[in-house]
Design a protein around this motif. Structure first.
Motif, PDB file in Angstrom:
ATOM      1  N   LEU A  42       0.935  -1.267  -0.007  1.00 31.45           N
ATOM      2  CA  LEU A  42      -0.553  -0.488  -0.066  1.00 31.45           C
ATOM      3  C   LEU A  42       1.174   1.270  -0.118  1.00 31.45           C
ATOM      4  O   LEU A  42       0.346   2.419  -0.061  1.00 31.45           O
ATOM      5  N   GLY A  43       2.363   1.041   0.632  1.00 33.27           N
ATOM      6  CA  GLY A  43       3.219   2.407   0.267  1.00 33.27           C
ATOM      7  C   GLY A  43       3.193   2.852   1.287  1.00 33.27           C
ATOM      8  O   GLY A  43       2.864   4.294   1.180  1.00 33.27           O
ATOM      9  N   VAL A  44       2.962   2.835   2.914  1.00 29.00           N
ATOM     10  CA  VAL A  44       2.551   3.221   3.896  1.00 29.00           C
ATOM     11  C   VAL A  44       3.226   2.622   5.122  1.00 29.00           C
ATOM     12  O   VAL A  44       3.437   1.621   4.304  1.00 29.00           O
ATOM     13  N   SER A  45       3.976   3.201   5.903  1.00 25.88           N
ATOM     14  CA  SER A  45       4.330   2.867   6.946  1.00 25.88           C
ATOM     15  C   SER A  45       4.088   1.270   8.029  1.00 25.88           C
ATOM     16  O   SER A  45       2.396   1.313   7.583  1.00 25.88           O
ATOM     17  N   ARG A  46       4.241   0.830   8.791  1.00 24.34           N
ATOM     18  CA  ARG A  46       3.541  -0.345   9.470  1.00 24.34           C
ATOM     19  C   ARG A  46       2.630  -0.139  11.072  1.00 24.34           C
ATOM     20  O   ARG A  46       1.636  -0.206  10.896  1.00 24.34           O
ATOM     21  N   THR A  47       2.610   1.337  11.547  1.00 25.72           N
ATOM     22  CA  THR A  47       2.326   1.964  11.576  1.00 25.72           C
ATOM     23  C   THR A  47      -0.140   2.100  11.469  1.00 25.72           C
ATOM     24  O   THR A  47      -0.566   1.645  12.043  1.00 25.72           O
ATOM     25  N   PRO A  48      -0.159   2.341  10.469  1.00 22.70           N
ATOM     26  CA  PRO A  48      -1.003   3.014   9.488  1.00 22.70           C
ATOM     27  C   PRO A  48      -2.318   1.543   9.482  1.00 22.70           C
ATOM     28  O   PRO A  48      -3.136   1.041   9.523  1.00 22.70           O
ATOM     29  N   VAL A  49      -1.315   0.210   9.725  1.00 25.56           N
ATOM     30  CA  VAL A  49      -1.332  -1.195   8.700  1.00 25.56           C
ATOM     31  C   VAL A  49      -2.071  -1.606   9.966  1.00 25.56           C
ATOM     32  O   VAL A  49      -2.605  -1.963  10.337  1.00 25.56           O
ATOM     33  N   ARG A  50      -1.102  -1.735  10.633  1.00 25.98           N
ATOM     34  CA  ARG A  50      -1.145  -1.929  12.608  1.00 25.98           C
ATOM     35  C   ARG A  50      -2.765  -1.351  12.714  1.00 25.98           C
ATOM     36  O   ARG A  50      -3.271  -2.606  13.712  1.00 25.98           O
ATOM     37  N   GLU A  51      -2.430  -0.242  12.646  1.00 22.75           N
ATOM     38  CA  GLU A  51      -3.642   0.667  13.238  1.00 22.75           C
ATOM     39  C   GLU A  51      -5.493   0.019  12.612  1.00 22.75           C
ATOM     40  O   GLU A  51      -6.043  -0.487  13.466  1.00 22.75           O
ATOM     41  N   ALA A  52      -5.295  -0.650  11.603  1.00 26.28           N
ATOM     42  CA  ALA A  52      -6.669  -1.022  10.397  1.00 26.28           C
ATOM     43  C   ALA A  52      -6.572  -2.175  11.179  1.00 26.28           C
ATOM     44  O   ALA A  52      -7.739  -3.195  11.347  1.00 26.28           O
ATOM     45  N   LEU A  53      -5.725  -2.818  11.181  1.00 28.53           N
ATOM     46  CA  LEU A  53      -5.721  -4.259  11.728  1.00 28.53           C
ATOM     47  C   LEU A  53      -6.426  -4.779  13.106  1.00 28.53           C
ATOM     48  O   LEU A  53      -7.313  -5.446  12.625  1.00 28.53           O
ATOM     49  N   GLN A  54      -5.668  -3.838  14.378  1.00 31.86           N
ATOM     50  CA  GLN A  54      -6.561  -3.972  14.862  1.00 31.86           C
ATOM     51  C   GLN A  54      -7.930  -3.545  14.932  1.00 31.86           C
ATOM     52  O   GLN A  54      -8.789  -4.002  15.898  1.00 31.86           O
ATOM     53  N   ARG A  55      -7.884  -2.483  14.092  1.00 32.73           N
ATOM     54  CA  ARG A  55      -9.616  -2.194  13.648  1.00 32.73           C
ATOM     55  C   ARG A  55     -10.967  -3.394  13.179  1.00 32.73           C
ATOM     56  O   ARG A  55     -11.993  -3.987  13.853  1.00 32.73           O
ATOM     57  N   LEU A  56     -10.076  -3.551  13.073  1.00 34.89           N
ATOM     58  CA  LEU A  56     -10.719  -5.263  12.108  1.00 34.89           C
ATOM     59  C   LEU A  56     -11.231  -6.138  12.703  1.00 34.89           C
ATOM     60  O   LEU A  56     -12.120  -7.046  13.199  1.00 34.89           O
ATOM     61  N   GLU A  57      -9.397  -6.381  13.695  1.00 31.97           N
ATOM     62  CA  GLU A  57     -10.358  -7.464  15.031  1.00 31.97           C
ATOM     63  C   GLU A  57     -11.728  -7.356  15.450  1.00 31.97           C
ATOM     64  O   GLU A  57     -11.675  -7.740  15.871  1.00 31.97           O
ATOM     65  N   LYS A  58     -11.471  -5.707  16.037  1.00 31.27           N
ATOM     66  CA  LYS A  58     -12.290  -5.558  17.128  1.00 31.27           C
ATOM     67  C   LYS A  58     -13.823  -5.827  16.416  1.00 31.27           C
ATOM     68  O   LYS A  58     -15.125  -6.278  16.931  1.00 31.27           O
TER      69      LYS A  58
END
Length: 225
Positions: A42-58
């Motif tokens: 996606l051409g982004v850093s890991r931080t927004p990806v991690r937050e997106a994953l946590q959101r989908l986990e919820k």
């Protein structure tokens, strides 16, 4: 402020990409999710990806393994059927209990949310529709007043709702589902207990059919999901 906005947009990009890949069955159940690979793609850093994953986990679409790695949550015919069976029983209980506690203010809140659903359905805005649907069910749960049942319903619905929402959008079902919510609301307002069970059964039945059809379609294209 600009930095926060840019960060937020990157999280949204990662979230929407992952959501589309999961509900489109391109990321299969049990697939491991690498923060590094997704960030690079996606051409982004890991931080927004991690937050997106946590959101989908919820939301129940992603789970963590014993070593805290993210994987795509299982969504099978069996899970869909089990979830819909449970939702049918608990929703009937919740709506029945809410009917005996409904105030005029509560009734207007539910009717207003149904109107928002219908308006969103007319324009195909599934985000606005989902927000109105979430408000509707949260309000009914609060009126019913059983916190334990409400939490169970919320968790169960959350695991399959995104798949249903995608299926409903593709099948042009948002308007008919809005109508089903209207029937449920009218039964609540009229304290028509006999009408609640059949209305819930019809609503959950359409949810079940939509998701199962979507799984069948994915299997036809990809093989056993």
């Amino acid at each position: 402020m600009t930095i926060l906005t840019e960060h937020g947009s990157r999280v949204d990009v990662a979230y929407e990409w992952l959501l589309t890949e999961i509900t489109g069955f391109r990321l299969r159940s049990g697939s491991p999710l690498s923060e590094n690979k997704i960030a690079t793609q996606l051409g982004v850093s890991r931080t927004p990806v991690r937050e997106a994953l946590q959101r989908l986990e919820k939301e129940g679409l992603i789970t963590r393994t014993d070593n805290s790695r993210f994987t795509v949550a299982q969504i099978s015919r069996s899970e869909v059927n089990d979830a819909c069976d449970l939702l049918g029983a608990l929703d009937t209980y919740i709506f029945t209990k809410a009917a005996s506690r409904l105030s005029e203010t509560d009734a207007q809140l539910l009717l207003d949310s149904v109107e928002r659903m219908s308006a969103a359905a007319a324009t195909g805005d599934r985000v606005a529709w989902s927000d109105a649907d979430l408000f509707f069910h949260r309000t009914v749960n609060e009126i019913a007043g059983n916190r334990l049942v409400a939490e169970t319903v919320k968790e169960t619905r959350r695991r399959i709702h995104r798949f249903w929402l995608r299926a409903s959008t593709h099948q042009n079902r948002l308007q008919s589902c809005s109508d089903e919510h209207r029937v449920l609301t009218e039964a609540l307002v009229a304290t028509d207990i006999d009408a609640i069970g059949p209305a819930v059964e019809e609503h959950i039945g359409h949810m079940r059919d939509g998701i199962l059809d979507m799984i069948a379609g994915a299997e036809a294209l990809l093989g056993e999901y």
